[in-house]
Design an enzyme around this catalytic site. Structure first.
Site, PDB file in Angstrom:
ATOM      1  N   GLY A 173     -14.751   3.497  38.050  1.00  0.00           N
ATOM      2  CA  GLY A 173     -15.904   4.387  37.920  1.00  0.00           C
ATOM      3  C   GLY A 173     -15.435   5.657  37.255  1.00  0.00           C
ATOM      4  O   GLY A 173     -14.281   5.776  36.855  1.00  0.00           O
ATOM      5  N   ASP A 233     -24.953   7.950  49.081  1.00  0.00           N
ATOM      6  CA  ASP A 233     -24.926   6.947  48.012  1.00  0.00           C
ATOM      7  C   ASP A 233     -24.910   5.541  48.601  1.00  0.00           C
ATOM      8  O   ASP A 233     -24.088   4.715  48.235  1.00  0.00           O
ATOM      9  CB  ASP A 233     -23.727   7.194  47.095  1.00  0.00           C
ATOM     10  CG  ASP A 233     -23.893   6.523  45.731  1.00  0.00           C
ATOM     11  OD1 ASP A 233     -25.013   6.047  45.439  1.00  0.00           O
ATOM     12  OD2 ASP A 233     -22.916   6.459  44.967  1.00  0.00           O
TER      13      ASP A 233
END
Ligand SMILES: *[C@@H]1O[C@H](CO)[C@@H](O)[C@H](O)[C@H]1NC(C)=O
Ligand SMILES: *[C@@H]1O[C@H](CO)[C@@H](O)[C@H](O)[C@H]1NC(C)=O
Ligand SMILES: *[C@@H]1O[C@H](CO)[C@@H](O)[C@H](O)[C@H]1NC(C)=O
Ligand SMILES: *[C@@H]1O[C@H](CO)[C@@H](O)[C@H](O)[C@H]1NC(C)=O
Ligand SMILES: *[C@@H]1O[C@H](CO)[C@@H](O)[C@H](O)[C@H]1NC(C)=O
Ligand SMILES: *[C@@H]1O[C@H](CO)[C@@H](O)[C@H](O)[C@H]1NC(C)=O
Ligand SMILES: *[C@@H]1O[C@H](CO)[C@@H](O)[C@H](O)[C@H]1NC(C)=O
Ligand SMILES: *[C@@H]1O[C@H](CO)[C@@H](O)[C@H](O)[C@H]1NC(C)=O
Ligand SMILES: *[C@@H]1O[C@H](CO)[C@@H](O)[C@H](O)[C@H]1NC(C)=O
Ligand SMILES: *[C@@H]1O[C@H](CO)[C@@H](O)[C@H](O)[C@H]1NC(C)=O
Ligand SMILES: *[C@@H]1O[C@H](CO)[C@@H](O)[C@H](O)[C@H]1NC(C)=O
Ligand SMILES: *[C@@H]1O[C@H](CO)[C@@H](O)[C@H](O)[C@H]1NC(C)=O
Length: 806
Positions: free
Chosen positions: A524, A639
């Protein structure tokens, strides 16, 4: 669709060719007759005049439709059909049996359709010159008429009675029922509705604006007037009047509810080959503006532009977008460029630019409205906001921001002063990685660049107002410096980290464990995860998460946060085993989860079973409860999404990446964009300047729960209809209509357990309420999931989910 106004041009010319040829008698179809579908052969029974035919019409390769059509016109014009939803193959047969049943059987002899004439006494069938196909008894009393079961068209002399419905077809050439209906209800009111495609049930009325009452019949008369009458025959309401003289002698005519939701009156000159032309008097007069459904994307679907011109409705895609399905323009458009990442890495102003669209209005689905700001401010604000794809500005200094997907933009020269600014990527080619699908493998702690973001935790007040943007960094500075001074104490104790089962690793150790950071599990913007095996325990794999150097924490704070994460310990959390903090290297070592992420589990090839899915939902909820209420420092995850729920050997759900938010506080200057989380899972508070509380996780959990129930992504362009694209909307729709089984196509186990599944949907609906205080806590949620507390009827979540998607 080409509608040209031939009305005026060609009707008087051919009057002399009149009606002598129109036969009044019918050719009878006797019992024991049949028609068989055969490729390249039109098998039909025609009316005496030859104008209409009834039979099996080939629509696609090896697909036949039982239909009535205009037989003297080259342009295929079907006015009635029986099996639009299910075409039949070659060899299928429509038959008037010796005992008077009228049935359509497919090639294997299975019945596809039948006329419900209740069988008694049918002695013949006939295709009449009016376009009506009838089954009659010996006395010529009609026992069944196609006129009584209209599809999308009515013909002169045909009436639409109370409870009569016309359904628009799906596309121009697909005769399946589509998205719109025209109906005269039993209370005498006449309306056009959108439907809950493909359920056929009505949803939102889009015409007329007022009410009609006492309606008894809708009539299309011989001179092309369409009107509503009362029981005694008086005209209550003229629906469409032709703009020229029409007569049955000169013209074929029909009134059709077209697939774009518009009811039109068409004529076609009988004496010259031409084309169907529509009267400019259509209903509704501007379909783009008429469809105001909050659910669905509007007249042309999501992310599209709609305008009405002489040729009909025009659905187009704005630049940077293209049609999801070119055969079905109403399905809307999809973004062609790689969406802006919410990770701090992407410098928006360099990569994006605006395209102005004038005379346009997009009245629905803004997630933010800021009054009294100049256009430049609005553009800048949109540019910096990764959720913003369109900004609307007007003469009175309003700024509206919209996310993906956005509802149809209405283009109309009469809309003056309102402008859409479309944010599109400048240059596609500079992007190396980050295409949404480039990395599909769910794996331990993997983070996909496109939708993963690390989060700030705490009650950050988000602001879209300029003043606060200025103040916020100041506040942040104060807060941060206080944290620093507080955390300094913790660090004194760090070297030992008593009571915390954390190991300290050297960089060299981890390099060895991962064989030189060789096997990458995921990547990421903020971290890369590698698979490794520790020298001390050759039996067990670990996941080694290397944080990017950009992390701005001081050593002290990093260590403090890590030990705070290390203190958490719960069956439904991924356990942190240790870490490394050496020079530039900040690395976390987690237990390895052999069954990957919930995302790959749910959306992979084979569908996991319902029992397992329920356990996962419950496990995730318990993990969240622990973070919110049971561990020493409350942690808001911010998240929650299937990529962040991992599964161990026994498919126990384990939440990962909690606490990282704080650890990876990103570039503080990006406070204008504020929102942290992943598109589609973020709670509305993020957009509304409201404090961020644990209820944001409850919201995300609600969306996740729906995905678990349906094994479907929160947003899916691939589905049949735009009504279903947004899972939360679709689920509420199905729930309200008591048609939950539609959510579970091909999902037999949960179908058997439909009661429980309904309860789960209701819980999810509570979790995604727009108003945070209406959402249950994680504790309540668990009680409801476990069945120890009853679930009350949820109200419509009402938040336009659409404003935060893709
Ligand atoms: C059709 O059948 C009916 C009843 O048997 C009869 O009255 C009528 O004359 C027939 N029409 C034609 C055109 O054969
Ligand atoms: C219908 O056809 C079958 C066989 O083809 C025949 O035996 C029967 O007599 C016919 N019936 C009528 C009413 O014509
Ligand atoms: C069947 O009808 C269509 C249009 O009505 C025509 O184009 C086609 O040539 C016909 N086929 C045959 C075999 O007659
Ligand atoms: C045929 O079906 C329609 C709609 O389902 C129904 O309204 C009608 O009463 C039925 N007619 C007969 C003769 O059964
Ligand atoms: C046909 O009409 C006659 C006389 O009107 C009546 O007696 C007979 O029952 C009718 N037959 C049918 C099948 O309706
Ligand atoms: C018509 O559209 C429906 C809905 O998308 C689809 O299921 C069906 O296969 C289509 N039929 C044809 C003949 O393309
Ligand atoms: C139209 O009818 C609906 C339902 O009967 C009613 O709720 C509504 O108030 C009516 N609107 C007008 C303008 O009469
Ligand atoms: C059709 O309706 C219009 C409007 O009501 C009327 O003026 C006209 O005479 C009607 N035509 C026929 C053939 O009844
Ligand atoms: C017909 O019905 C309408 C309303 O239903 C009423 O206003 C009108 O007076 C009636 N006309 C006649 C001739 O009965
Ligand atoms: C329609 O016909 C009437 C009488 O035949 C005539 O007065 C009128 O002008 C015609 N209208 C148009 C638009 O041609
Ligand atoms: C941008 O890139 C994507 C993926 O590489 C591609 O599918 C798309 O067509 C490109 N869009 C434009 C506007 O060039
Ligand atoms: C996903 O993982 C499998 C097996 O580990 C591998 O063969 C495949 O190439 C991976 N796909 C992607 C897109 O990384």
């Amino acid at each position: 669709m080409a509608f040209e106004y031939l009305y005026l041009l060609c009707f008087i010319l051919f009057e002399f060719l009149l009606s002598s040829t129109i036969a009044q008698t019918s050719r009878n179809v006797s019992l024991n007759s049949s028609l068989t579908a055969q490729n390249n052969v039109n098998s039909s029974w025609t009316s005496p005049s030859g104008e209409f035919a009834f039979g099996l019409k080939q629509i696609v390769k090896d697909g036949f439709l039982l239909a009535i059509w205009f037989d003297k016109i080259p342009e295929e014009t079907i006015v009635w059909s029986a099996n639009g939803k299910r075409l039949v193959p070659q060899g299928s047969k429509v038959e008037l049996t010796s005992d008077g049943q009228f049935v359509l059987n497919d090639a294997r002899g299975d019945q596809i359709w039948s006329a419900n004439s209740s069988g008694t006494g049918v002695s013949y069938a006939a295709m009449l010159d009016t376009g009506n196909f009838v089954l009659a008894n010996r006395n010529s009393t009609y026992l069944w008429e196609s006129f009584d079961q209209p599809t999308d068209t009515i013909l002169p002399t045909q009436t639409l009675n109370q409870n009569g419905i016309l359904f628009a077809r799906y596309t121009k050439t697909n005769y399946s029922t589509g998205r719109f209906m025209f109906t005269l209800q039993s209370d005498g009111s006449l309306s056009l509705y959108t439907t809950n495609f493909p359920q056929d049930s009505r949803r939102t009325k889009y015409w007329p604006t007022g009410n009609t009452t006492n309606g008894f019949q809708v009539i299309l008369n011989q001179t092309g007037h369409i009107y509503l009458t009362s029981k005694n025959g008086t005209i209550l309401y003229t629906i469409i009047s032709p703009n020229s003289n029409v007569s049955n002698e000169n013209f074929y005519q029909r009134a059709t509810l077209d697939y774009d939701g518009v009811l039109r009156h068409y004529v076609y000159s009988k004496s010259s080959l031409g084309m169907w032309s529509a009267s400019p008097n259509v209903v509704p007069s501007n379909i783009c503006a008429a469809i105001t459904d909050k659910i669905g994307g509007g007249a042309c679907g999501f992310n599209s532009l709609c305008s009405v011109n002489n040729e009909g409705t025009s659905c187009t895609c704005p630049s940077g977008y293209s049609s999801i399905d070119t055969n079905d323009v109403l399905k809307g458009c999809k973004q062609d460029f790689v969406p802006q990442s919410c990770d701090a890495g992407e410098a928006s102003s360099d990569s994006f630019e605006f395209k102005d669209l004038e005379n346009i209005n997009m009245p629905y689905l803004d997630y933010e409205h800021v009054p009294g700001v100049p256009k430049d401010w609005c553009m800048q604000s949109c540019l910096e906001d990764c959720f913003c794809v369109v900004a609307i500005v007007n003469n009175i200094l309003d700024c509206y921001k919209k996310g993906l997907p956005f509802s149809t933009g209405i283009i109309d020269p009469n809309i003056i002063g309102t402008k859409a600014l479309l944010k599109i990527r400048k240059d596609n080619s500079t992007l190396t990685d980050g295409s949404p699908n480039s990395k599909k493998n769910g794996s331990v702690n993997s983070k996909k660049k496109d939708d993963s973001t690390l989060i700030i935790v705490g009650s950050v007040l988000l602001s879209s107002l300029g003043i606060l943007n200025f103040i916020l960094p100041l506040i942040t500075y104060v807060v941060v410096s206080r944290i620093y001074s507080r955390k300094a104490e913790v660090v004194q104790h760090y070297q030992v980290i008593r009571g915390v089962n954390l190991r300290y690793f050297t960089y060299e150790e981890l390099k060895q464990a991962t064989d030189g950071f060789k096997e990458e599990l995921g990547r990421g913007a903020s971290a890369t995860v590698f698979k490794g095996i520790l020298a001390s325990d050759k039996e067990k794999f670990v996941a080694v998460k290397s944080l990017v150097a950009k992390v701005r924490e001081s050593d002290l704070e990093f260590n403090a946060e890590v030990s705070s994460i290390g203190r958490t310990n719960h069956r439904n959390l991924v356990q942190l085993l240790g870490f490394c903090n050496e020079g530039q290297h900040r690395i976390l070592v987690y237990e390895f989860m052999s069954n990957g992420s919930l995302a790959s589990f749910l959306f992979g090839e084979s569908r996991p079973n319902w029992y397992q899915r329920r356990q996962i939902a419950l496990g995730t909820a318990r993990g969240l409860l622990y973070l919110h209420e049971e561990c020493s420092n409350q942690i808001i995850h911010c998240d929650i999404k299937p990529q962040n729920i991992l599964l161990d050997d026994s498919f126990t759900a384990k939440i990962s990446d909690f606490g990282l938010a704080k650890l990876l506080r990103l570039d503080e200057t990006r406070t204008t964009t504020g929102i942290r989380g992943t598109k589609g899972y973020v709670a509305p508070e993020w957009f509304k300047n409201l404090p961020i509380t644990p209820k944001v996780d409850v919201y995300s959990f609600g969306i996740l729960l729906l995905e678990i129930i349906c094994c479907r992504k929160k947003f899916d362009e691939e589905v049949e209809d735009e009504d279903q694209m947004i899972l939360a909307d679709w689920a509420y729709d199905c729930y309200k209509q008591k048609k939950l089984h539609l959510l579970l196509e091909n999902n037999d186990e949960s179908m058997e357990d439909i009661k429980k599944m309904e309860k789960y949907v209701m819980i999810a609906m509570w979790c995604i309420q727009e108003e945070p205080s209406l959402r249950p806590t994680m504790k309540n949620t668990i009680q409801m999931l476990e069945g120890t507390v009853e679930v009350s009827i949820p109200s419509n979540p009402s938040y336009s989910f659409t404003s935060s998607f893709l």
